[in-house]
Design a protein around this motif. Structure first.
Motif, mmCIF file in Angstrom:
data_model
loop_
_atom_site.group_PDB
_atom_site.id
_atom_site.type_symbol
_atom_site.label_atom_id
_atom_site.label_comp_id
_atom_site.label_asym_id
_atom_site.label_seq_id
_atom_site.Cartn_x
_atom_site.Cartn_y
_atom_site.Cartn_z
ATOM 1 N N ASP A 1 33.058 56.333 117.458
ATOM 2 C CA ASP A 1 31.973 56.579 118.406
ATOM 3 C C ASP A 1 31.935 55.520 119.495
ATOM 4 O O ASP A 1 31.530 55.808 120.630
ATOM 5 C CB ASP A 1 30.621 56.549 117.668
ATOM 6 N N GLU A 2 32.355 54.288 119.171
ATOM 7 C CA GLU A 2 32.232 53.202 120.154
ATOM 8 C C GLU A 2 33.201 53.377 121.319
ATOM 9 O O GLU A 2 32.959 52.865 122.411
ATOM 10 C CB GLU A 2 32.412 51.837 119.472
ATOM 11 N N ILE A 3 34.306 54.101 121.097
ATOM 12 C CA ILE A 3 35.232 54.387 122.198
ATOM 13 C C ILE A 3 34.647 55.512 123.065
ATOM 14 O O ILE A 3 34.653 55.450 124.294
ATOM 15 C CB ILE A 3 36.609 54.823 121.659
ATOM 16 N N GLY B 1 36.261 50.025 107.398
ATOM 17 C CA GLY B 1 35.486 48.886 106.928
ATOM 18 C C GLY B 1 34.542 49.244 105.790
ATOM 19 O O GLY B 1 34.669 50.299 105.166
ATOM 20 N N PRO B 2 33.558 48.361 105.501
ATOM 21 C CA PRO B 2 32.684 48.531 104.345
ATOM 22 C C PRO B 2 31.381 49.280 104.621
ATOM 23 O O PRO B 2 30.605 49.491 103.697
ATOM 24 C CB PRO B 2 32.369 47.082 103.969
ATOM 25 N N THR B 3 31.114 49.684 105.856
ATOM 26 C CA THR B 3 29.784 50.233 106.144
ATOM 27 C C THR B 3 29.764 51.763 106.145
ATOM 28 O O THR B 3 30.808 52.416 106.058
ATOM 29 C CB THR B 3 29.233 49.671 107.478
ATOM 30 N N HIS B 4 28.534 52.304 106.235
ATOM 31 C CA HIS B 4 28.316 53.741 106.082
ATOM 32 C C HIS B 4 29.066 54.568 107.134
ATOM 33 O O HIS B 4 29.329 55.747 106.918
ATOM 34 C CB HIS B 4 26.816 54.031 106.205
ATOM 35 N N ASP B 5 29.373 53.970 108.301
ATOM 36 C CA ASP B 5 30.070 54.734 109.344
ATOM 37 C C ASP B 5 31.592 54.696 109.180
ATOM 38 O O ASP B 5 32.325 55.201 110.023
ATOM 39 C CB ASP B 5 29.651 54.257 110.755
ATOM 40 N N ASP B 6 32.065 54.121 108.091
ATOM 41 C CA ASP B 6 33.508 54.038 107.829
ATOM 42 C C ASP B 6 33.919 55.168 106.882
ATOM 43 O O ASP B 6 33.845 55.029 105.665
ATOM 44 C CB ASP B 6 33.843 52.669 107.225
ATOM 45 N N TYR C 1 37.448 37.302 98.471
ATOM 46 C CA TYR C 1 36.034 36.918 98.481
ATOM 47 C C TYR C 1 35.744 35.767 97.538
ATOM 48 O O TYR C 1 34.905 34.909 97.840
ATOM 49 C CB TYR C 1 35.129 38.133 98.193
ATOM 50 N N SER D 1 32.250 34.042 97.354
ATOM 51 C CA SER D 1 31.410 35.204 97.638
ATOM 52 C C SER D 1 31.763 36.318 96.643
ATOM 53 O O SER D 1 32.840 36.311 96.052
ATOM 54 C CB SER D 1 31.692 35.618 99.088
ATOM 55 N N ALA E 1 29.614 47.430 98.517
ATOM 56 C CA ALA E 1 30.022 47.742 99.897
ATOM 57 C C ALA E 1 31.451 47.264 100.143
ATOM 58 O O ALA E 1 32.274 47.982 100.716
ATOM 59 C CB ALA E 1 29.060 47.086 100.894
ATOM 60 N N ARG E 2 31.747 46.047 99.685
ATOM 61 C CA ARG E 2 33.106 45.526 99.896
ATOM 62 C C ARG E 2 34.145 46.304 99.095
ATOM 63 O O ARG E 2 35.288 46.477 99.549
ATOM 64 C CB ARG E 2 33.144 44.047 99.513
ATOM 65 N N ARG F 1 34.195 49.321 98.699
ATOM 66 C CA ARG F 1 34.554 50.522 99.484
ATOM 67 C C ARG F 1 35.906 50.340 100.171
ATOM 68 O O ARG F 1 36.640 51.298 100.382
ATOM 69 C CB ARG F 1 33.512 50.777 100.584
#
Lengths: 254, 254
Positions: free
Chosen positions: B17-19, B77-82, B110, B115, B120-121, B123
């Motif tokens: 979406d960012e493009i 990546g690890p977020t919902h939009d991935d 990590y 960490s 999430a990670r 994912r």
């Protein structure tokens, strides 16, 4: 769906071997995307195709069928590799004709420079039958509008002039608004917070854009909605949730 | 066609979406195009699609059917939009599984930073069943290879690391060679010379790239062929034809 909720979409076909070879970095995608946002039109998809007529025709027909508008960039100059007009005419099933006004514009442009309108230059007056011209102050060659299709130059600053001429003339919907906050945090640590904030607000999209800078990881979070109130509410709640979890939130992009 | 004449092609699906919003200027098209050239593989087409699973599946299936290789960038990546991994698994009709080696890589990455490997990670260890990993020295998250498909990051310098790991591992053909000459001339004045030079040499493409700089117009002419001898001959004849017509030819790009 209320009339005001209608989402207007556009697609873009970038025509050019020079993009696919890596020789030229495309600037038209970002330029047209940004311009469309302001018109209340969403860029829904882009295809980059080679200077091959069949491929241009295929992309044009696929994308015009499912979008309100279709833009193309590239391939409208005077040389043998400029085949966009022929491809679009074929896609629409109309002949290519010489546009009298385009011919007159080119004659004025070249005679003002003490130069002749050669056959090669006259190629730039060829349009699919039924087309109107899009003025271009940067060079003699106009862009072309035919129905919902807009045929623009490959050179970004010439396309910028054509977009300028079109500003405010295309019907659109409510513009997609966006606001950005930043955090010095690995996005994976706040993935749940982001997901929850998006799900709690209808019609909102949250994008997460991680970066690595000055030896630290961070991310910008872009919240998008066509509704300014919903956008503000979501941004407020997201900011609060991040701060409650112990992160310092930067107003605007980091 | 001799085996050495086989042209290998790749397609690229840019997911983001960012493009499409114009927020981010894509750098992966040019980066991957340039890298593929060196591998003897031609980037045949590109599609930019939004973060919508149906659209990703459609593009992946259309392009993998007609190219030797398919690359994607973005959305791993690890977020919902991935959602890239889910979309590719669906396109291939295979389940998504946790890759044990990817899980171990993320654990090491990590724990080395004090960490935890959160959900999430984790994912980022999800892959379509049957996939191999593409190492990535820049972050914990690997790229993914499944058959002829290569799933890369959206962040250009992370994708650069993944391409580096793939260098020399993909079968390709003779690389497409190119040489450039420049002329301070309006391309329309030499259109016939360009067309004739291209038509006189089988398998050669000549691209004409005009510019306007320091108050003067000029153009660079890029001659491309997989055959070095034919390329040299065409370039020599084109240079001679331009000089005979009274133009001064600059060796290399202006």
């Amino acid at each position: 769906m209320a009339a005001s909720d209608r989402i207007w979409t556009a697609a873009l076909v970038v025509i050019g071997d020079e993009i696919l070879s890596g020789r030229t970095h495309d600037k038209n995608i970002a330029q047209i995307a940004t311009w469309l946002q302001v018109q209340g039109i969403r860029l829904a998809e882009v295809r980059v195709v080679p200077d091959v007529e069949d491929r241009i025709v295929e992309a044009v027909n696929a994308l015009r069928a499912r979008n309100d508008y279709l833009f193309t960039t590239g391939g409208i100059g005077p040389t043998h590799d400029d085949i966009t007009v022929d491809a679009i005419a074929r896609a629409l099933g109309v002949p290519v004709v010489i546009h009298p006004e385009a011919r007159a514009m080119l004659e004025r442009y070249y005679s003002g420079r003490g130069s002749a309108l050669t056959d090669a230059r006259l190629r730039m007056a060829r349009v699919p039958e039924g087309a109107e011209l899009i003025p271009n102050r940067m060079s003699g060659a106009p862009g072309i509008r035919i129905g919902k299709m807009f045929v623009m130059a490959g050179v970004p600053h010439i396309t910028a002039g054509m977009l300028d001429a079109l500003t405010g003339t295309l019907e659109g919907g409510a513009p997609l608004l966006s606001r950005t906050i930043g955090c010095w945090v690995a996005e994976s640590e706040v993935a749940d917070i982001l997901r929850n904030a998006e799900q709690a607000h209808d019609g909102v999209q949250i994008g997460s854009y991680p970066f690595f800078r000055e030896g630290r990881v961070g991310a910008n979070f872009v919240v998008r909605s066509t509704d300014a109130d919903v956008l503000d509410r979501c941004l407020g709640e997201l900011t609060h949730a991040l701060e409650s979890a112990g992160y310092s939130v930067h107003p605007g992009e980091i």
